[in-house]
Design a protein around this motif. Sequence first.
Motif, PDB file in Angstrom:
ATOM      1  N   PHE A  62       0.852  -1.194   0.000  1.00  0.00           N
ATOM      2  CA  PHE A  62       0.000   0.000   0.000  1.00  0.00           C
ATOM      3  C   PHE A  62       0.879   1.231   0.000  1.00  0.00           C
ATOM      4  O   PHE A  62       1.879   1.295   0.707  1.00  0.00           O
ATOM      5  N   ASP A  63       0.482   2.214  -0.818  1.00  0.00           N
ATOM      6  CA  ASP A  63       1.265   3.445  -0.945  1.00  0.00           C
ATOM      7  C   ASP A  63       0.430   4.636  -0.495  1.00  0.00           C
ATOM      8  O   ASP A  63      -0.381   5.165  -1.261  1.00  0.00           O
ATOM      9  N   THR A  64       0.622   5.039   0.761  1.00  0.00           N
ATOM     10  CA  THR A  64      -0.069   6.251   1.243  1.00  0.00           C
ATOM     11  C   THR A  64       0.674   7.509   0.798  1.00  0.00           C
ATOM     12  O   THR A  64       0.157   8.608   0.920  1.00  0.00           O
ATOM     13  N   GLU A  95       5.450  -1.580   2.735  1.00  0.00           N
ATOM     14  CA  GLU A  95       4.251  -0.753   2.817  1.00  0.00           C
ATOM     15  C   GLU A  95       4.745   0.665   3.100  1.00  0.00           C
ATOM     16  O   GLU A  95       5.585   0.864   3.970  1.00  0.00           O
ATOM     17  N   ASN A  96       4.223   1.642   2.365  1.00  0.00           N
ATOM     18  CA  ASN A  96       4.686   3.034   2.518  1.00  0.00           C
ATOM     19  C   ASN A  96       3.691   3.797   3.390  1.00  0.00           C
ATOM     20  O   ASN A  96       2.623   4.191   2.916  1.00  0.00           O
ATOM     21  N   MET A  97       4.039   3.963   4.675  1.00  0.00           N
ATOM     22  CA  MET A  97       3.113   4.565   5.644  1.00  0.00           C
ATOM     23  C   MET A  97       3.726   5.791   6.325  1.00  0.00           C
ATOM     24  O   MET A  97       4.937   5.870   6.494  1.00  0.00           O
ATOM     25  N   LEU A 126       2.279  12.743   2.183  1.00  0.00           N
ATOM     26  CA  LEU A 126       1.008  12.015   2.106  1.00  0.00           C
ATOM     27  C   LEU A 126       0.196  12.320   0.841  1.00  0.00           C
ATOM     28  O   LEU A 126       0.085  13.477   0.448  1.00  0.00           O
ATOM     29  N   LYS A 127      -0.384  11.308   0.271  1.00  0.00           N
ATOM     30  CA  LYS A 127      -1.257  11.490  -0.891  1.00  0.00           C
ATOM     31  C   LYS A 127      -2.598  12.060  -0.430  1.00  0.00           C
ATOM     32  O   LYS A 127      -3.008  11.839   0.706  1.00  0.00           O
ATOM     33  N   PRO A 128      -3.331  12.733  -1.300  1.00  0.00           N
ATOM     34  CA  PRO A 128      -4.690  13.169  -0.948  1.00  0.00           C
ATOM     35  C   PRO A 128      -5.620  11.971  -0.734  1.00  0.00           C
ATOM     36  O   PRO A 128      -5.382  10.896  -1.297  1.00  0.00           O
ATOM     37  N   THR A 154       8.788  11.441  -0.111  1.00  0.00           N
ATOM     38  CA  THR A 154       8.650  10.041   0.342  1.00  0.00           C
ATOM     39  C   THR A 154       7.633   9.271  -0.502  1.00  0.00           C
ATOM     40  O   THR A 154       7.507   8.057  -0.362  1.00  0.00           O
ATOM     41  N   ASP A 155       6.913   9.991  -1.360  1.00  0.00           N
ATOM     42  CA  ASP A 155       5.956   9.322  -2.241  1.00  0.00           C
ATOM     43  C   ASP A 155       6.634   8.764  -3.499  1.00  0.00           C
ATOM     44  O   ASP A 155       6.016   8.015  -4.246  1.00  0.00           O
ATOM     45  N   ALA A 156       7.868   9.140  -3.736  1.00  0.00           N
ATOM     46  CA  ALA A 156       8.605   8.517  -4.845  1.00  0.00           C
ATOM     47  C   ALA A 156       9.365   7.328  -4.262  1.00  0.00           C
ATOM     48  O   ALA A 156      10.601   7.283  -4.260  1.00  0.00           O
ATOM     49  N   GLU A 157       8.584   6.349  -3.739  1.00  0.00           N
ATOM     50  CA  GLU A 157       9.162   5.248  -2.971  1.00  0.00           C
ATOM     51  C   GLU A 157       9.483   4.025  -3.823  1.00  0.00           C
ATOM     52  O   GLU A 157      10.367   3.238  -3.468  1.00  0.00           O
ATOM     53  N   GLY A 158       8.765   3.865  -4.944  1.00  0.00           N
ATOM     54  CA  GLY A 158       8.959   2.667  -5.762  1.00  0.00           C
ATOM     55  C   GLY A 158      10.391   2.569  -6.261  1.00  0.00           C
ATOM     56  O   GLY A 158      11.009   1.500  -6.227  1.00  0.00           O
TER      57      GLY A 158
HETATM   58 MN    MN Z   1       4.261   6.775  -4.153  1.00  0.00          MN
END
Ligand code: MN
Length: 503
Positions: free
Chosen positions: A267-269, A317-319, A274-276, A344-348
């Motif tokens: 899961f990618d939050t 899991e990206n939390m 944080l994503k909307p 931190t959303d460019a986690e892949g």
């Molecule tokens: Mn992401």
Amino acid sequence: MRITVTSEPLPETGTVVVPVGRDGALSVAARTLDESARGLLRRALAAAGGPLEHGQAIELLLPAGLPQERLVLLVLGKPEGTRRLDLEEAGGRLAAKLGSAKASRASLASTAGLELGCSPSEAAIALATGCRLRAWRFTKYQHEKPEEPQPRLEELALHLGSEEAEAARSLLVREEAVIGGVLRARELVSEPANVLGPAEFAQACRQLERFGVAVEVLDKERLEALGMRALLGVAQGSARPPFVVVMRWRGAEQERPLAFVGKGVCFDTGGISLKPAQGMEEMKFDMAGAAAVFGTIQALAARKARVDAVGVIGLVENMPSGTAQRPGDVVRAMSGKTIEVVNTDAEGRLVLADCCWYTQERFKPAAMIDLATLTGACIVALGRERAGLFASDDTLAQRLLAAGEATGELLWRLPLGKAYEQHIKSEVADIKNVGRNREAGAIAGAVFIQQFTGGIPWAHLDIAGTAWTNRDTALAAKGATGFGVRLLDRLVRESYEAPAEER
Ligand code: MN
Ligand code: BES
Ligand code: ZN
């Protein structure tokens, strides 16, 4: 849904599907029925009006002069030539038609008598393959409502001449292996993240052992010992620990294996970046790259492909949490390169950095292909029609493009190069994990991963737009598509399998 092959005559009850040509030609089976029903089929084709179209299905209820309840005339053939994929897509349309007609069982007559550029057994298997792919849906968590039972096609019986039936049965074994891999990938992608976290996914990989795949699960301690700080940094915000799974199918002794690497963000939050909330639930699909690798290895093992293939998936899991990594943190990847984590959303790409480095260092593969739901930018560029292809090697790129055309899992090549590498330069570390704002977002992700490929022939598939479909397509109902499994199976078949041993 089940596919069966028989050389029995067509049944006199239920739903019967008979192929007809686009030019109005009747297959042998259609001609037989037309004769016993005194020209009914020809009249129906004429009454359909206008030019017939490949994949069109004309439904006749209680056909006069015939005993069956339902007769479906399936129009086949394209003026420019009929490819296998065209037949699969026609099979997909047939499944949709039979589903909405609430037929749970159908019998498909042979295409014998039609000019389709392949044998009746090949055509039957292609049609059935499309049917199975299109009929699948993820209904595990839905109770059936008695007032509106789910229409489902449960069995398609292929009626062929006895020699054709023999040939179809052996083709079916291979095809079922690939279909099994696709459907398994779809299942994994469809599972919500509370059910399928990194540990559960890693556990699921053990199921591949019964196909003869060697499965190795690397736990957090092992990843720490290996120095996978880029991957671990992503995982550290989650209460659920990360895993890397290595799956190897050795169907041949080859000097170097072929390697597949998958992004498995269960899961990618977005993490602290944080994503909307709007649409965040879709991010359970962020492990679709890993699911495609799983499905591909399953398919290759199940059909005993003569290839040495290794799959490596990074499960995290990206939390966001008190232990999560922060924007601005600097991590040292397994390769030794330092990375500034600006977002931190460019986690892949952080997960893939360590998985790719590990894979090339340990296996020295002939080629390495990673699959990832990597960027929203790739969806902006290509929509949901094609996945982004990036490759350091033109031969590998050509092979992948060709496999895409053959399977309908289409790709479009986008550039790499020095100029784009400038985009990921960092002021504080060797590189940073984002490019220049919204410029060339999919390419920035690709050149980032490329830093961790050790210069071996490598390709990256950005499947953000293709792993999930919001509408029914020819070969997939709304939902997870299993994109990548058919593509990579085809790539192996065309370019990496050892020749069959002479007996
Ligand atoms: Mn992401
Ligand atoms: N998993 C997402 C990519 C994604 C976004 C897939 C939307 C499908 C739909 C990925 O981890 C991500 O968040 N990427 C960012 C990168 C950006 C922060 C550089 C993106 O695309 O916005
Ligand atoms: Zn992601």
